[in-house]
Write a protein that holds these residues in place. Sequence first.
Motif, PDB file in Angstrom:
ATOM      1  N   GLY A 296      -2.757  54.112  34.266  1.00 25.81           N
ATOM      2  CA  GLY A 296      -4.087  54.658  34.023  1.00 25.81           C
ATOM      3  C   GLY A 296      -4.113  55.502  32.779  1.00 25.81           C
ATOM      4  O   GLY A 296      -3.184  55.484  31.968  1.00 25.81           O
ATOM      5  N   LEU A 297      -5.212  56.238  32.625  1.00 27.44           N
ATOM      6  CA  LEU A 297      -5.411  57.126  31.485  1.00 27.44           C
ATOM      7  C   LEU A 297      -5.154  58.562  31.942  1.00 27.44           C
ATOM      8  O   LEU A 297      -5.713  59.005  32.947  1.00 27.44           O
ATOM      9  CB  LEU A 297      -6.841  56.981  30.962  1.00 27.44           C
ATOM     10  CG  LEU A 297      -7.275  57.949  29.867  1.00 27.44           C
ATOM     11  CD1 LEU A 297      -6.460  57.721  28.609  1.00 27.44           C
ATOM     12  CD2 LEU A 297      -8.774  57.764  29.578  1.00 27.44           C
ATOM     13  N   VAL A 298      -4.325  59.268  31.192  1.00 34.73           N
ATOM     14  CA  VAL A 298      -3.993  60.647  31.543  1.00 34.73           C
ATOM     15  C   VAL A 298      -3.864  61.467  30.262  1.00 34.73           C
ATOM     16  O   VAL A 298      -3.520  60.925  29.201  1.00 34.73           O
ATOM     17  CB  VAL A 298      -2.675  60.678  32.362  1.00 34.73           C
ATOM     18  CG1 VAL A 298      -1.501  60.168  31.553  1.00 34.73           C
ATOM     19  CG2 VAL A 298      -2.399  62.058  32.923  1.00 34.73           C
ATOM     20  N   GLN A 299      -4.149  62.748  30.362  1.00 37.06           N
ATOM     21  CA  GLN A 299      -4.002  63.618  29.207  1.00 37.06           C
ATOM     22  C   GLN A 299      -2.535  63.984  29.000  1.00 37.06           C
ATOM     23  O   GLN A 299      -1.735  63.994  29.957  1.00 37.06           O
ATOM     24  CB  GLN A 299      -4.823  64.883  29.394  1.00 37.06           C
ATOM     25  CG  GLN A 299      -6.325  64.677  29.271  1.00 37.06           C
ATOM     26  CD  GLN A 299      -7.097  65.984  29.270  1.00 37.06           C
ATOM     27  OE1 GLN A 299      -6.669  66.966  29.867  1.00 37.06           O
ATOM     28  NE2 GLN A 299      -8.235  65.996  28.590  1.00 37.06           N
TER      29      GLN A 299
ATOM     30  N   PRO B  31       1.713  61.305  24.218  1.00 35.57           N
ATOM     31  CA  PRO B  31       1.004  60.135  23.670  1.00 35.57           C
ATOM     32  C   PRO B  31       1.945  58.982  23.342  1.00 35.57           C
ATOM     33  O   PRO B  31       1.561  57.817  23.484  1.00 35.57           O
ATOM     34  CB  PRO B  31       0.343  60.701  22.412  1.00 35.57           C
ATOM     35  CG  PRO B  31       0.099  62.134  22.742  1.00 35.57           C
ATOM     36  CD  PRO B  31       1.298  62.553  23.548  1.00 35.57           C
TER      37      PRO B  31
ATOM     38  N   THR C  37       2.515  56.009  25.726  1.00 34.93           N
ATOM     39  CA  THR C  37       1.508  54.977  25.904  1.00 34.93           C
ATOM     40  C   THR C  37       2.103  53.590  25.708  1.00 34.93           C
ATOM     41  O   THR C  37       2.722  53.309  24.676  1.00 34.93           O
ATOM     42  CB  THR C  37       0.342  55.184  24.917  1.00 34.93           C
ATOM     43  OG1 THR C  37      -0.318  56.412  25.234  1.00 34.93           O
ATOM     44  CG2 THR C  37      -0.656  54.038  25.002  1.00 34.93           C
TER      45      THR C  37
ATOM     46  N   GLN D 153      -0.788  49.277  32.626  1.00 43.68           N
ATOM     47  CA  GLN D 153      -1.024  50.014  31.386  1.00 43.68           C
ATOM     48  C   GLN D 153      -1.043  51.512  31.639  1.00 43.68           C
ATOM     49  O   GLN D 153      -1.721  51.998  32.559  1.00 43.68           O
ATOM     50  CB  GLN D 153      -2.355  49.577  30.761  1.00 43.68           C
ATOM     51  CG  GLN D 153      -2.721  50.335  29.497  1.00 43.68           C
ATOM     52  CD  GLN D 153      -1.773  50.040  28.336  1.00 43.68           C
ATOM     53  OE1 GLN D 153      -1.268  48.917  28.206  1.00 43.68           O
ATOM     54  NE2 GLN D 153      -1.538  51.027  27.487  1.00 43.68           N
ATOM     55  N   VAL D 154      -0.323  52.232  30.796  1.00 44.74           N
ATOM     56  CA  VAL D 154      -0.331  53.691  30.799  1.00 44.74           C
ATOM     57  C   VAL D 154      -0.821  54.156  29.432  1.00 44.74           C
ATOM     58  O   VAL D 154      -0.260  53.758  28.408  1.00 44.74           O
ATOM     59  CB  VAL D 154       1.071  54.266  31.082  1.00 44.74           C
ATOM     60  CG1 VAL D 154       1.083  55.773  30.887  1.00 44.74           C
ATOM     61  CG2 VAL D 154       1.516  53.903  32.493  1.00 44.74           C
ATOM     62  N   THR D 155      -1.866  54.957  29.437  1.00 41.26           N
ATOM     63  CA  THR D 155      -2.409  55.493  28.193  1.00 41.26           C
ATOM     64  C   THR D 155      -2.441  57.008  28.294  1.00 41.26           C
ATOM     65  O   THR D 155      -3.030  57.557  29.230  1.00 41.26           O
ATOM     66  CB  THR D 155      -3.817  54.960  27.928  1.00 41.26           C
ATOM     67  OG1 THR D 155      -3.781  53.525  27.888  1.00 41.26           O
ATOM     68  CG2 THR D 155      -4.349  55.480  26.606  1.00 41.26           C
ATOM     69  N   VAL D 156      -1.805  57.664  27.338  1.00 42.88           N
ATOM     70  CA  VAL D 156      -1.739  59.127  27.320  1.00 42.88           C
ATOM     71  C   VAL D 156      -2.524  59.619  26.112  1.00 42.88           C
ATOM     72  O   VAL D 156      -2.189  59.303  24.965  1.00 42.88           O
ATOM     73  CB  VAL D 156      -0.287  59.614  27.255  1.00 42.88           C
ATOM     74  CG1 VAL D 156      -0.240  61.140  27.352  1.00 42.88           C
ATOM     75  CG2 VAL D 156       0.542  58.990  28.377  1.00 42.88           C
ATOM     76  N   SER D 157      -3.556  60.383  26.371  1.00 42.31           N
ATOM     77  CA  SER D 157      -4.402  60.905  25.297  1.00 42.31           C
ATOM     78  C   SER D 157      -3.910  62.278  24.853  1.00 42.31           C
ATOM     79  O   SER D 157      -3.396  63.059  25.643  1.00 42.31           O
ATOM     80  CB  SER D 157      -5.850  60.985  25.758  1.00 42.31           C
ATOM     81  OG  SER D 157      -5.967  61.907  26.827  1.00 42.31           O
TER      82      SER D 157
END
Length: 124
Positions: free
Chosen positions: A10-13, A88, A91, A119-123
């Motif tokens: 997922g999307l995580v900070q 980041p 990702t 998918q791993v997305t790090v913002s």
Amino acid sequence: QVQLVESGGGLVQAGGSLRLSCAASGRTLRDYTMGWFRQAPGKEREFVAAISWSGDSTNYADSVKDRFTISRDNANNMVYLQMNSLKPEDTASYYCAATTNTRVVVTPNRYDYWGRGTQVTVSS
């Protein structure tokens, strides 16, 4: 033959955590050394972590050491990757893999079975 399905991406900070899961079917996971790999766009697939069939031996890429933890539950045919202090640069698509090799190997071509990835997305 074993089938692998990853979940938990997922999307995580940056600084956050995610727990990836890998569910196996077809054969008992007890027969396999398990690994996690990742691949970012335009880059080669790289080793993240691996665990022996018993869970007694693990190996980590230097880039994730002390932040990620691999574990397994043979009774339920599951493998996990706990990811903390995400950056980041973490990702990527993350893949679960299995090998009949009894050693905790780190090269992708030593693994026989692969999942489709999560998918791993790090913002930042």
